[in-house]
Design a protein around this motif. Structure first.
Motif: not given
Ligand code: ATP
Ligand code: MG
Lengths: 256, 307, 280
Positions: A55, A75, A79, A84-85, A87, A91, A93, A165
């Motif tokens: 990022t 990024p 991925a 994967m991460r 936050f 965050r 969608f 996710r």
């Protein structure tokens, strides 16, 4: 015998104008290992994640994932390779239900192309992925909520969605940014179980956490950051009584 | 299987209606179907992928003009003219979208506004090729396999266009691609962290929907059997945006309702207030954004939930 | 030579008009991030104000001009109140006010078209036809110098800049965000209305004059860059010279010359999206 390091970080540096947020940082994480990362506010932990995930562009350094340099990749490529991460702040969608959020995490795992989608040949894969996503939602403990609007989730449920996710991307390395922050004690215990379960699947875990009571029993090794510099690393019990750590932590807490 | 039957039923119903209508009403009906088709693809771009572009109507025009020019100025065979028309739309779309996707903010809006205006300039100044300000007229749909489709049968072709467009968009929406589009709209940075190639998703969505608009334009070219610059101007680009907003951006049903409403309202209002219905549209759009950002479908949902 | 001088003066005058519109965009974009396509309609409203006060009621020019300016400030403030503030307060995405302003664009245009006959309405020159170009250049210079001094030399101007750089940090520093937003819209409408009033003697007030001005204005803005106030004027001048030089000297039909600014806009968007001047 410990398995090979999947993530190797060397000399990683990030400057924001005059501020050096991360300074010559080096560490590694092995498959199935939980590496804890602690440090006071502003120590550069989240920045480190943003550098590994692509990022932010690093000022200097080297990040190798599965033996290959990933620094400088965009990024989405990182991925796709299996990093994967989550936050630090939820965050999701906002315009999709829970299960679709999780399916976005699986984006890079879809094999069918656009023509297959338009031609209707991708439907089978879609159904399979949807089933997997529902299983992941179950695994993190949001079992009844796959079709809920994300706006209706509680804070703790939002944290779990972040994890589901990220897991959907079938990561080999998972970056957790303060997953326990803001959770109740009971939720923390469940979360610890989930993280252990993830590591037990052979996934490498890099875990940022403020709360030592949560982190120390969970992590196999711990690295301590302060002002962007790694001031200590070692086994949890070594970290607990490390003088530099006590000073960084108590000092900053006393000041805050 | 049952879903196939449903599509078939819709096709029969919508096309069958055309055979009951007078010539005048058939004309209105065709234009309604075309507006709905355009609103559907524009909704995918604006409502689902979150990109503001003012070029959708220009691509409709590029499709219409290119098929007419290829057929009647260059005398190319029918299938080739169609393929070249689509290729042209894709080419223009890529040329605008690729550089815009690199940039943040509203560059696509500006670039597409410029493209739309430039298109009109080229139409007006294109001399014999585009027919200048008067456009091109006096051509007829070529015969295909020995027959010429006309009357309500051509309306049936438009119904197929609409349903085909809807089917493509429907499938895209319920796939990794549709979710990627929504993710890019909601939060591009998180989308990228989840593995979505943001720029590529934007470019693909723009190109695809622009090509769909171009195809609709090709069908339109044989509705009035004339193409001229004023039809493809900015006013209609705005109207398309307003249809999607008023109906409910991001939902197929919203695009359909919004397009039908704003297309039909003037027929009701014109006898009362002349051509000032546009003022009503403006007020409607501002009101929708302020009071009901999910548009009419959102309003319907809210009423159904809390009657 | 005479010919070239005339061309220079008239290009400079149109450049000033574009510059004022670009300035209107910039005044709103900098603190809010909102690109307001209705600036062209504001210019149109300013032109119609000129027609009403100066042609119809025959007010003295300075009084009429001042009245138009005040009226535009109110229009800008009202627009912000109606179409921007409720959305910003609700935390709606930036897209929402931009779309609401597009709706306002149509409302302005159609409201004028309902109220006035569709033919062009004459607006008198300030100091006679020969001096109009010089008048435009003089007024624009005063406006730009004023705005530049405001941003560079006053505390209030600095607080605008602070908001431009970081809204949240500025709020923490105690800057009243909604006041800055309201002021920026009022000032934007003032600049745009002035542009409309100044250009209208040459083109007459007409309800369709807005959109072309809006496009020329943001072309100027894109050329100059949103980073600095001077950029708006520079962009406007460059655009006007490019237009007039191609019309006069380029071997292409006059109609195609209309496309030149659009091509320029595309080229800048594609190749140098930050514009010529970068933010300091
Ligand atoms: N995008 C940015 N631009 C400028 N400075 C930044 C940026 N991101 C982080 N910083 C600065 O870098 C330093 C490290 O921030 P970072 O978010 O990595 O800390 P952290 O260890 O995650 O802290 P916390 O525990 O509060 O989450 C801070 O001083 C922060 O202000
Ligand atoms: Mg952090």
């Amino acid at each position: 015998m410990p398995s090979a390091a999947i993530l190797e970080v060397r000399g990683l540096t990030k400057r924001f104008g005059g501020l050096t947020a991360v300074s010559s940082l080096g560490f590694e994480v092995r498959e199935g290992e939980i590496l804890g990362m602690i440090g006071p506010n502003g120590a550069g932990k989240s920045t480190t994640f943003n550098l590994i995930a692509g990022t932010y562009a690093a000022t200097q350094g080297e990040v190798r994932f599965a033996g290959e340099q990933i620094l400088g990749l965009p990024p989405h490529r990182i991925a796709a390779r299996g990093v994967m991460r989550t936050f630090q702040h939820n965050r999701p969608f906002g315009g999709m239900p829970v299960i679709d959020n999780v399916l976005v995490g699986a984006h890079t795992r879809f094999a069918s192309g656009l023509w297959a989608v338009v031609g209707g040949r991708a439907l089978r894969e879609e159904t399979q992925r949807r089933k997997r996503a529902a299983e992941l939602i179950e695994f993190v403990g949001l079992g009844e909520l796959p079709h809920a609007d994300v706006a209706t989730l509680s804070f703790g449920q939002g944290r779990l969605l972040e994890i589901a996710r990220a897991l959907a991307g079938e990561p080999r390395l998972l970056l957790f940014d303060e997953p326990a922050a803001g959770l109740t004690l009971a939720e923390c215990e469940r979360l610890a179980g989930i993280i252990r379960g993830i590591a037990a699947r052979g996934i490498a875990v890099l875990l940022i956490e403020h709360d030592m009571h949560f982190l120390l029993p969970l992590a196999q090794r711990v690295a301590v950051l302060n002002f962007g510099v790694k001031i200590a690393d070692g086994l949890p019990e070594q970290i607990r009584n490390h003088p530099a750590v006590l000073e960084a932590y108590l000092g900053s807490h006393a000041a805050a | 299987m049952s879903s196939l039957l449903r599509w078939l039923g819709a096709a029969l119903l919508l096309a069958g209606a055309a055979f009951l209508l007078s010539d005048y009403h058939n004309d209105v009906y065709r234009k309604l179907l075309l507006w709905v088709t355009l609103a559907l693809s524009y909704n995918f771009l604006f409502g689902i992928c979150g990109q503001i572009a003012f070029s959708h109507f220009a691509f409709y025009g590029i499709g219409a003009y290119s098929v007419v020019i290829f057929l009647f100025q260059f005398h190319l065979p029918f299938p080739l003219a169609i393929l070249l028309g689509i290729a042209l739309c894709i080419l223009f779309a890529l040329a605008v979208a690729i550089p815009s996707a690199r940039l943040e903010g509203f560059y696509l809006a500006l670039a597409t506004l410029a493209l739309a205006q430039l298109f009109i300039v080229v139409l007006n100044e294109g001399g014999a090729v585009t027919g200048g300000p008067g456009g091109l007229a006096n051509y007829k749909l070529p015969e295909f396999l020995g027959t010429r489709i006309r009357g309500p049968w051509y309306t049936a072709v438009i119904v197929l266009l609409l349903l085909g467009t809807l089917a493509v968009l429907w499938r895209l929406d319920r796939s990794w691609f549709g979710r990627a589009c929504r993710a890019v709209r909601d939060n591009p940075e998180v989308a990228a962290a989840m593995g979505v190639d943001v720029a590529r998703t934007k470019v693909t969505a723009f190109t695809l929907t622009s090509a769909l608009a171009g195809i609709a334009g090709m069908v339109y070219a044989f509705v009035d059997n004339t193409v001229n610059p004023p039809i493809f101007g900015l006013d209609n680009a705005f109207l398309l945006l307003f249809m999607v907003i008023v109906g409910g951006a991001g939902r197929h049903a919203g695009a359909i309702i919004g397009a039908a409403l704003l297309f039909l309202v003037p027929f009701v209002l014109s006898p009362l207030i002349g051509h000032h219905h546009v003022l009503v549209f403006g007020v409607l759009v501002v009101a929708a954004i302020l009071l009901q950002p999910r548009g009419l479908v959102g309003l319907y949902d809210a009423i159904r939930r809390h009657p | 030579m005479q010919d070239f001088l005339e061309l220079t003066v008239s290009a400079a005058a149109s450049g000033c008009i574009y510059g004022l519109i670009a300035l209107a965009y910039l005044l709103m974009i900098r603190p809010t991030g909102i690109i307001n396509f209705a600036v062209g309609e504001w210019a149109m409203v300013g032109a119609f104000g000129g027609y009403l006060l100066l042609s119809k009621f025959e007010w003295p020019y300075p009084l009429g001009m001042a009245a138009v300016l005040v009226f535009m400030l109110v229009i800008g403030w009202l627009t912000e109140r109606i179409a921007v503030r409720p959305l910003v307060e609700r935390g709606a995405p930036l897209l929402a006010p931009i779309l609401a302003l597009l709706g306002m664009l149509v409302v302005f245009r159609e409201a004028i078209s309902v109220s006035f006959a569709p033919d062009p309405h004459p607006v008198p020159y300030a100091l006679g036809i020969q001096r109009q170009s010089f008048f435009i250049i003089a007024v624009t210079s005063v406006v730009f110098i004023g705005v530049w001094l405001f941003f560079e030399r006053t505390i209030a101007g600095k607080s605008f800049e602070a908001v431009a750089i970081h809204r949240r940090a500025a709020a923490l520093m105690g800057i009243n965000l909604s006041r800055v937003t309201a002021l920026s819209f009022a000032a934007g409408a003032g600049a745009a209305g002035l542009a409309g009033l100044l250009v209208s003697p040459n083109v007459s007030a007409h309800y369709l004059m807005g959109v072309p001005l809006a496009i020329q204005g943001f072309t100027a803005l894109v050329i100059g860059g949103v980073g600095r106030v001077e950029g708006a004027l520079l962009g406007g001048l460059l655009l006007a010279f490019a237009e007039q030089l191609t019309v006069r000297y380029a071997p292409i039909p006059a109609g195609y010359a209309q496309g030149v600014p659009l091509l320029l806009l595309m080229l800048f968007l594609l190749l140098r999206p930050t514009g010529l001047l970068r933010a300091k």
